[in-house]
Design a protein around this motif. Sequence first.
Motif, PDB file in Angstrom:
ATOM      1  N   ARG A  33      -1.474  -5.586  21.103  1.00 48.11           N
ATOM      2  CA  ARG A  33      -0.604  -6.750  20.985  1.00 48.11           C
ATOM      3  C   ARG A  33       0.395  -6.657  19.828  1.00 48.11           C
ATOM      4  NH1 ARG A  33      -2.533 -11.096  23.887  1.00 48.11           N
ATOM      5  NH2 ARG A  33      -0.443 -11.927  23.444  1.00 48.11           N
ATOM      6  N   ARG A  34       0.081  -5.899  18.793  1.00 43.52           N
ATOM      7  CA  ARG A  34       0.974  -5.750  17.650  1.00 43.52           C
ATOM      8  C   ARG A  34       1.102  -4.267  17.285  1.00 43.52           C
ATOM      9  NH1 ARG A  34       1.529 -10.117  19.150  1.00 43.52           N
ATOM     10  NH2 ARG A  34       1.540 -12.104  18.002  1.00 43.52           N
ATOM     11  N   PRO A  35       1.580  -3.441  18.221  1.00 43.10           N
ATOM     12  CA  PRO A  35       1.597  -1.990  17.983  1.00 43.10           C
ATOM     13  C   PRO A  35       2.471  -1.573  16.813  1.00 43.10           C
ATOM     14  CG  PRO A  35       2.835  -2.554  19.957  1.00 43.10           C
ATOM     15  CD  PRO A  35       2.110  -3.790  19.558  1.00 43.10           C
ATOM     16  N   ALA A  36       3.533  -2.334  16.528  1.00 46.78           N
ATOM     17  CA  ALA A  36       4.407  -1.968  15.416  1.00 46.78           C
ATOM     18  C   ALA A  36       3.697  -2.049  14.072  1.00 46.78           C
ATOM     19  CB  ALA A  36       5.644  -2.873  15.411  1.00 46.78           C
ATOM     20  N   HIS A  37       2.632  -2.858  14.000  1.00 52.25           N
ATOM     21  CA  HIS A  37       1.918  -3.050  12.739  1.00 52.25           C
ATOM     22  C   HIS A  37       0.549  -2.376  12.729  1.00 52.25           C
ATOM     23  CE1 HIS A  37       5.021  -5.998  11.816  1.00 52.25           C
ATOM     24  NE2 HIS A  37       4.803  -6.539  12.996  1.00 52.25           N
ATOM     25  N   TYR A  38       0.182  -1.778  13.846  1.00 51.84           N
ATOM     26  CA  TYR A  38      -1.164  -1.214  13.960  1.00 51.84           C
ATOM     27  C   TYR A  38      -1.405  -0.095  12.956  1.00 51.84           C
ATOM     28  CZ  TYR A  38      -4.950   1.719  15.622  1.00 51.84           C
ATOM     29  OH  TYR A  38      -6.084   2.490  15.677  1.00 51.84           O
ATOM     30  N   ARG A  39      -0.478   0.838  12.856  1.00 55.40           N
ATOM     31  CA  ARG A  39      -0.728   2.028  12.040  1.00 55.40           C
ATOM     32  C   ARG A  39      -0.954   1.669  10.576  1.00 55.40           C
ATOM     33  NH1 ARG A  39       2.969   7.229  12.858  1.00 55.40           N
ATOM     34  NH2 ARG A  39       1.976   6.987  14.915  1.00 55.40           N
ATOM     35  N   THR A  40      -0.131   0.775  10.040  1.00 53.66           N
ATOM     36  CA  THR A  40      -0.313   0.368   8.641  1.00 53.66           C
ATOM     37  C   THR A  40      -1.638  -0.356   8.453  1.00 53.66           C
ATOM     38  OG1 THR A  40       2.074   0.195   8.345  1.00 53.66           O
ATOM     39  CG2 THR A  40       0.684  -0.926   6.738  1.00 53.66           C
ATOM     40  N   ALA A  41      -2.001  -1.213   9.419  1.00 50.98           N
ATOM     41  CA  ALA A  41      -3.283  -1.925   9.323  1.00 50.98           C
ATOM     42  C   ALA A  41      -4.449  -0.957   9.396  1.00 50.98           C
ATOM     43  CB  ALA A  41      -3.381  -2.959  10.448  1.00 50.98           C
ATOM     44  N   ARG A  42      -4.357   0.038  10.272  1.00 52.68           N
ATOM     45  CA  ARG A  42      -5.428   1.036  10.371  1.00 52.68           C
ATOM     46  C   ARG A  42      -5.543   1.848   9.084  1.00 52.68           C
ATOM     47  NH1 ARG A  42      -3.345   5.896  10.568  1.00 52.68           N
ATOM     48  NH2 ARG A  42      -2.721   6.080  12.766  1.00 52.68           N
ATOM     49  N   THR A  43      -4.404   2.238   8.525  1.00 54.65           N
ATOM     50  CA  THR A  43      -4.431   2.984   7.261  1.00 54.65           C
ATOM     51  C   THR A  43      -5.038   2.149   6.149  1.00 54.65           C
ATOM     52  OG1 THR A  43      -2.454   4.192   7.948  1.00 54.65           O
ATOM     53  CG2 THR A  43      -3.008   4.256   5.607  1.00 54.65           C
ATOM     54  N   ILE A  46      -2.137   1.131  -1.005  1.00 54.95           N
ATOM     55  CA  ILE A  46      -2.001   2.518  -0.526  1.00 54.95           C
ATOM     56  C   ILE A  46      -1.317   2.549   0.829  1.00 54.95           C
ATOM     57  CG2 ILE A  46      -3.295   4.538   0.255  1.00 54.95           C
ATOM     58  CD1 ILE A  46      -5.414   3.827  -1.878  1.00 54.95           C
ATOM     59  N   ALA A  47      -1.742   1.667   1.738  1.00 51.88           N
ATOM     60  CA  ALA A  47      -1.174   1.646   3.088  1.00 51.88           C
ATOM     61  C   ALA A  47       0.316   1.301   3.052  1.00 51.88           C
ATOM     62  CB  ALA A  47      -1.935   0.645   3.959  1.00 51.88           C
ATOM     63  N   ARG A  48       0.685   0.350   2.219  1.00 55.87           N
ATOM     64  CA  ARG A  48       2.095  -0.021   2.129  1.00 55.87           C
ATOM     65  C   ARG A  48       2.931   1.106   1.556  1.00 55.87           C
ATOM     66  NH1 ARG A  48       2.378  -5.810  -0.711  1.00 55.87           N
ATOM     67  NH2 ARG A  48       4.595  -5.392  -0.445  1.00 55.87           N
ATOM     68  N   ARG A  49       2.388   1.823   0.573  1.00 56.61           N
ATOM     69  CA  ARG A  49       3.121   2.955   0.005  1.00 56.61           C
ATOM     70  C   ARG A  49       3.317   4.062   1.040  1.00 56.61           C
ATOM     71  NH1 ARG A  49       3.852   4.835  -5.190  1.00 56.61           N
ATOM     72  NH2 ARG A  49       3.962   2.594  -5.642  1.00 56.61           N
ATOM     73  N   LEU A  50       2.282   4.354   1.807  1.00 59.62           N
ATOM     74  CA  LEU A  50       2.397   5.375   2.843  1.00 59.62           C
ATOM     75  C   LEU A  50       3.366   4.946   3.941  1.00 59.62           C
ATOM     76  CD1 LEU A  50      -1.332   6.501   3.176  1.00 59.62           C
ATOM     77  CD2 LEU A  50       0.545   7.713   2.036  1.00 59.62           C
ATOM     78  N   ALA A  51       3.329   3.650   4.308  1.00 57.41           N
ATOM     79  CA  ALA A  51       4.245   3.154   5.330  1.00 57.41           C
ATOM     80  C   ALA A  51       5.693   3.253   4.863  1.00 57.41           C
ATOM     81  CB  ALA A  51       3.902   1.710   5.685  1.00 57.41           C
ATOM     82  N   ALA A  52       5.940   2.986   3.586  1.00 56.50           N
ATOM     83  CA  ALA A  52       7.300   3.072   3.058  1.00 56.50           C
ATOM     84  C   ALA A  52       7.804   4.511   3.071  1.00 56.50           C
ATOM     85  CB  ALA A  52       7.339   2.515   1.634  1.00 56.50           C
ATOM     86  N   ARG A  53       6.913   5.463   2.836  1.00 54.28           N
ATOM     87  CA  ARG A  53       7.316   6.876   2.880  1.00 54.28           C
ATOM     88  C   ARG A  53       7.582   7.343   4.303  1.00 54.28           C
ATOM     89  NH1 ARG A  53       3.268   9.932  -1.458  1.00 54.28           N
ATOM     90  NH2 ARG A  53       4.102   8.908  -3.337  1.00 54.28           N
ATOM     91  N   ARG A  54       6.812   6.780   5.259  1.00 53.65           N
ATOM     92  CA  ARG A  54       6.995   7.172   6.661  1.00 53.65           C
ATOM     93  C   ARG A  54       8.326   6.682   7.205  1.00 53.65           C
ATOM     94  NH1 ARG A  54       1.729   5.571   7.897  1.00 53.65           N
ATOM     95  NH2 ARG A  54       2.569   3.654   8.782  1.00 53.65           N
ATOM     96  N   ALA A  55       8.669   5.439   6.880  1.00 52.26           N
ATOM     97  CA  ALA A  55       9.867   4.827   7.445  1.00 52.26           C
ATOM     98  C   ALA A  55      10.695   4.213   6.327  1.00 52.26           C
ATOM     99  CB  ALA A  55       9.484   3.758   8.468  1.00 52.26           C
ATOM    100  N   PRO A  56      11.646   4.956   5.761  1.00 49.75           N
ATOM    101  CA  PRO A  56      12.485   4.397   4.690  1.00 49.75           C
ATOM    102  C   PRO A  56      13.258   3.184   5.183  1.00 49.75           C
ATOM    103  CG  PRO A  56      12.766   6.786   4.892  1.00 49.75           C
ATOM    104  CD  PRO A  56      11.971   6.335   6.085  1.00 49.75           C
ATOM    105  N   GLU A  57      13.500   2.271   4.278  1.00 51.77           N
ATOM    106  CA  GLU A  57      14.214   1.052   4.649  1.00 51.77           C
ATOM    107  C   GLU A  57      15.651   1.382   5.048  1.00 51.77           C
ATOM    108  OE1 GLU A  57      14.079  -1.795   1.585  1.00 51.77           O
ATOM    109  OE2 GLU A  57      11.913  -1.716   1.322  1.00 51.77           O
ATOM    110  N   PRO A  58      16.133   0.808   6.157  1.00 48.18           N
ATOM    111  CA  PRO A  58      17.524   1.019   6.547  1.00 48.18           C
ATOM    112  C   PRO A  58      18.467   0.266   5.611  1.00 48.18           C
ATOM    113  CG  PRO A  58      16.507  -0.590   7.976  1.00 48.18           C
ATOM    114  CD  PRO A  58      15.405  -0.056   7.102  1.00 48.18           C
ATOM    115  N   PHE A  59      19.719   0.733   5.552  1.00 45.32           N
ATOM    116  CA  PHE A  59      20.709   0.080   4.690  1.00 45.32           C
ATOM    117  C   PHE A  59      21.107  -1.262   5.278  1.00 45.32           C
ATOM    118  CE2 PHE A  59      25.167  -0.908   3.836  1.00 45.32           C
ATOM    119  CZ  PHE A  59      25.125  -1.031   2.457  1.00 45.32           C
ATOM    120  N   SER A  60      21.244  -2.257   4.438  1.00 38.13           N
ATOM    121  CA  SER A  60      21.707  -3.573   4.868  1.00 38.13           C
ATOM    122  C   SER A  60      22.645  -4.117   3.820  1.00 38.13           C
ATOM    123  CB  SER A  60      20.524  -4.518   5.069  1.00 38.13           C
ATOM    124  OG  SER A  60      20.974  -5.801   5.422  1.00 38.13           O
TER     125      SER A  60
END
Length: 290
Positions: free
Chosen positions: A96-106, A232-246
């Motif tokens: 139901r929330r696949p976009a957030h699954y990986r970070t939650a699992r980590t 730790i999970a948030r740090r790894l998620a930030a490295r996986r997907a850098p924030e896009p420019f806005s």
Amino acid sequence: MTKRPWPTRWWAELLLLGLVYGAYSGGRLLARGDADLAVGHGLAILRAEELLHLDFERPLNRLFSRTGALGIPADFVYASLHYLVTPAVLLWLYHRRPAHYRTARTWLVASTLLGLIGFTLLPTCPPRLLDAPYGFTDTMARYSAYGWWGGEASAPRGLGSLTNQYAAMPSLHVGWALWCGLLVWRYAQRPLVRALGLAYPALTAVVVMGTANHYFLDAVAGAAVMGAGLAIARRLAARRAPEPFSPPEAQPAGFHGTSTLVSGGWDTSARELLPARRSRADDDTAATPR
């Protein structure tokens, strides 16, 4: 229609989680530690709680041990729910929330491994295994005839010797329940379900103390471990997907750095997992016509 992001294949996730749980169970068993050392650590925690008037496990354990209508359900909760609710929340997030699954699992994996380090470095005797003069009753043993667990532990009868009974610090029962509760509160749609999500870790904390399986400070440590795992999970998620420019003018007031609008009226940056909810008025203003 935007493509729905999915995590890795289910069998790879199942294999990873199985390996982590196997490592956790095996490492927890190997990290039994010296019994005298574990008792010393347990007594040190109890004395610190008494000094700070935080020994909430005492009155709760007396209540649960004298009242079977409370003690027996509490033993069932302690012996079973973490095996049921935690994987259920994982499956729900995956579908139901696949976009957030990986970070939650980590987050869950990192916190569990940190807990294993705690068991290894600080073997701790739970209140139920302290000598009788300290005033605790092992409700799992007292009510063992009502469940599948034996008198030695929450494991099935005859398998108590295969568990590490000196792994009270930190309480991953509380830690995992907090993980489940926060994610259900964050991502569930129905108010009742979200309220149950918040109630689950509170109930678990009461149960682990009332059954004399953990001290209050074990529960606090379990919550701290989950906090470290989230970082730790948030740090790894930030490295996986850098924030896009806005552009700065496109950012909501009060946010520094890039923000991304996600479903349900929530604002979060790429490094956030549990943001604050925006008002409906703001949602209507910022919503894109479909």
